[in-house]
Design a protein around this motif. Structure first.
Motif, mmCIF file in Angstrom:
data_model
loop_
_atom_site.group_PDB
_atom_site.id
_atom_site.type_symbol
_atom_site.label_atom_id
_atom_site.label_comp_id
_atom_site.label_asym_id
_atom_site.label_seq_id
_atom_site.Cartn_x
_atom_site.Cartn_y
_atom_site.Cartn_z
ATOM 1 N N LEU A 48 6.277 -3.315 0.234
ATOM 2 C CA LEU A 48 6.186 -3.361 1.693
ATOM 3 C C LEU A 48 7.537 -3.406 2.389
ATOM 4 C CD1 LEU A 48 3.213 -5.879 2.079
ATOM 5 C CD2 LEU A 48 3.155 -3.389 2.056
ATOM 6 N N THR A 49 8.620 -3.531 1.618
ATOM 7 C CA THR A 49 9.942 -3.600 2.240
ATOM 8 C C THR A 49 10.561 -2.225 2.460
ATOM 9 O OG1 THR A 49 11.092 -3.797 0.113
ATOM 10 C CG2 THR A 49 10.365 -5.852 1.177
ATOM 11 N N VAL A 50 9.963 -1.176 1.894
ATOM 12 C CA VAL A 50 10.500 0.183 2.025
ATOM 13 C C VAL A 50 9.904 0.838 3.266
ATOM 14 C CG1 VAL A 50 10.665 2.465 0.964
ATOM 15 C CG2 VAL A 50 10.804 0.408 -0.462
ATOM 16 N N GLU A 51 10.787 1.251 4.165
ATOM 17 C CA GLU A 51 10.334 1.934 5.376
ATOM 18 C C GLU A 51 10.061 3.400 5.063
ATOM 19 O OE1 GLU A 51 11.877 2.796 9.929
ATOM 20 O OE2 GLU A 51 12.766 1.174 8.768
ATOM 21 N N TRP A 52 8.905 3.869 5.479
ATOM 22 C CA TRP A 52 8.526 5.266 5.229
ATOM 23 C C TRP A 52 9.100 6.146 6.335
ATOM 24 C CZ3 TRP A 52 2.700 5.505 3.500
ATOM 25 C CH2 TRP A 52 2.556 4.764 2.324
ATOM 26 N N PRO A 53 9.860 7.182 5.980
ATOM 27 C CA PRO A 53 10.463 8.053 6.993
ATOM 28 C C PRO A 53 9.404 8.843 7.771
ATOM 29 C CG PRO A 53 11.458 8.402 4.821
ATOM 30 C CD PRO A 53 10.258 7.550 4.624
ATOM 31 N N GLU A 54 9.565 8.883 9.077
ATOM 32 C CA GLU A 54 8.659 9.660 9.933
ATOM 33 C C GLU A 54 8.728 11.150 9.597
ATOM 34 O OE1 GLU A 54 6.532 9.197 12.721
ATOM 35 O OE2 GLU A 54 6.425 7.069 12.213
ATOM 36 N N LYS A 55 9.869 11.614 9.110
ATOM 37 C CA LYS A 55 9.996 13.039 8.758
ATOM 38 C C LYS A 55 9.077 13.410 7.600
ATOM 39 C CE LYS A 55 14.661 13.772 10.423
ATOM 40 N NZ LYS A 55 16.042 14.099 10.087
ATOM 41 N N LEU A 56 8.906 12.472 6.643
ATOM 42 C CA LEU A 56 8.029 12.740 5.501
ATOM 43 C C LEU A 56 6.553 12.594 5.866
ATOM 44 C CD1 LEU A 56 9.804 10.966 2.501
ATOM 45 C CD2 LEU A 56 9.658 13.408 2.976
ATOM 46 N N SER A 57 6.283 11.672 6.764
ATOM 47 C CA SER A 57 4.893 11.401 7.116
ATOM 48 C C SER A 57 4.814 10.894 8.551
ATOM 49 C CB SER A 57 4.316 10.355 6.158
ATOM 50 O OG SER A 57 2.993 10.054 6.518
ATOM 51 N N PRO A 58 4.588 11.787 9.505
ATOM 52 C CA PRO A 58 4.469 11.342 10.891
ATOM 53 C C PRO A 58 3.211 10.497 11.087
ATOM 54 C CG PRO A 58 4.136 13.721 10.715
ATOM 55 C CD PRO A 58 4.479 13.223 9.356
ATOM 56 N N SER A 59 3.267 9.592 12.034
ATOM 57 C CA SER A 59 2.117 8.741 12.335
ATOM 58 C C SER A 59 0.948 9.578 12.831
ATOM 59 C CB SER A 59 2.489 7.698 13.398
ATOM 60 O OG SER A 59 3.484 6.843 12.890
ATOM 61 N N VAL A 60 -0.255 9.196 12.387
ATOM 62 C CA VAL A 60 -1.476 9.892 12.768
ATOM 63 C C VAL A 60 -2.401 8.878 13.435
ATOM 64 C CG1 VAL A 60 -3.498 11.147 11.916
ATOM 65 C CG2 VAL A 60 -1.270 11.463 10.818
ATOM 66 N N THR A 61 -2.902 9.204 14.624
ATOM 67 C CA THR A 61 -3.838 8.308 15.303
ATOM 68 C C THR A 61 -5.201 8.430 14.650
ATOM 69 O OG1 THR A 61 -2.626 8.509 17.377
ATOM 70 C CG2 THR A 61 -4.902 7.745 17.532
ATOM 71 N N VAL A 62 -5.752 7.286 14.205
ATOM 72 C CA VAL A 62 -7.052 7.276 13.541
ATOM 73 C C VAL A 62 -8.126 6.559 14.352
ATOM 74 C CG1 VAL A 62 -6.100 7.499 11.219
ATOM 75 C CG2 VAL A 62 -6.448 5.219 12.202
ATOM 76 N N ALA A 63 -7.708 5.828 15.377
ATOM 77 C CA ALA A 63 -8.684 5.113 16.203
ATOM 78 C C ALA A 63 -8.019 4.678 17.500
ATOM 79 C CB ALA A 63 -9.226 3.887 15.463
ATOM 80 N N ARG A 64 -8.844 4.320 18.449
ATOM 81 C CA ARG A 64 -8.356 3.749 19.699
ATOM 82 C C ARG A 64 -9.128 2.458 19.955
ATOM 83 N NH1 ARG A 64 -6.828 7.087 24.784
ATOM 84 N NH2 ARG A 64 -4.911 7.015 23.603
ATOM 85 N N LEU A 65 -8.395 1.367 20.103
ATOM 86 C CA LEU A 65 -8.979 0.070 20.410
ATOM 87 C C LEU A 65 -8.997 -0.091 21.917
ATOM 88 C CD1 LEU A 65 -9.968 -2.781 19.603
ATOM 89 C CD2 LEU A 65 -7.550 -3.458 19.520
#
Length: 111
Positions: A48-65
Motif C-alpha cells: 500500500l505504500t507504492v503510489e500507482w502512476p496515473e499514466k499507467l492507470s487513470p482513475s475510473v469512476t465506478v459509482a456516485r455517492l
C-alpha cells in the motif's frame, strides 16, 4: 461547498455539527473512483505504500455517492444506536489486512 473553519480542540464534538449544517443546507455528490492494475511490477497489489502512476492507470469512476439535503440532527442519527447500525457488530480488520488478502487472491487468479 462552504469552507468551514473547524477547530478540533474547541469542543468535544466539532465534526458532527459541521456535517449536520452542511446537509441541512444542500445535497452533495461524490464520485467513487478506482485504478485498475495494469503492471504488477510497477503497481504491486500487496504494498500500500507504492503510489500507482496515473499514466499507467487513470482513475475510473465506478459509482456516485449522493447525499440528499436532509436533517440528521435528530437523536435517531446519533449515539450508540447509530454507531451500531453503521458499523455493526463485526470485528474490524487491521490496516491493510483485507487488501493483502484480496491482493494475493487477485494475483493467483491472474496467473
Amino acid at each position: 461547498m462552504v469552507r468551514r473553519n473547524i477547530d478540533p480542540t474547541s469542543a468535544a464534538e466539532v465534526f458532527r455539527p459541521a456535517l449536520q449544517a452542511e446537509l441541512q443546507e444542500r445535497p452533495y455528490a461524490f464520485d467513487i473512483q478506482v485504478q485498475l492494475c495494469t503492471d504488477l511490477e510497477r503497481m504491486p497489489v500487496d504494498d500500500l505504500t507504492v503510489e500507482w502512476p496515473e499514466k499507467l492507470s487513470p482513475s475510473v469512476t465506478v459509482a456516485r455517492l449522493r447525499l440528499p439535503q436532509q436533517d440528521i440532527s435528530s437523536p435517531v442519527h446519533t449515539g450508540a444506536a447509530f454507531v451500531q447500525h453503521v458499523h455493526g457488530p463485526a470485528p474490524s480488520l487491521t490496516n491493510g489486512q483485507a487488501v493483502r488478502r484480496s491482493g494475493r487472491a487477485r494475483v493467483k487468479q491472474e496467473f
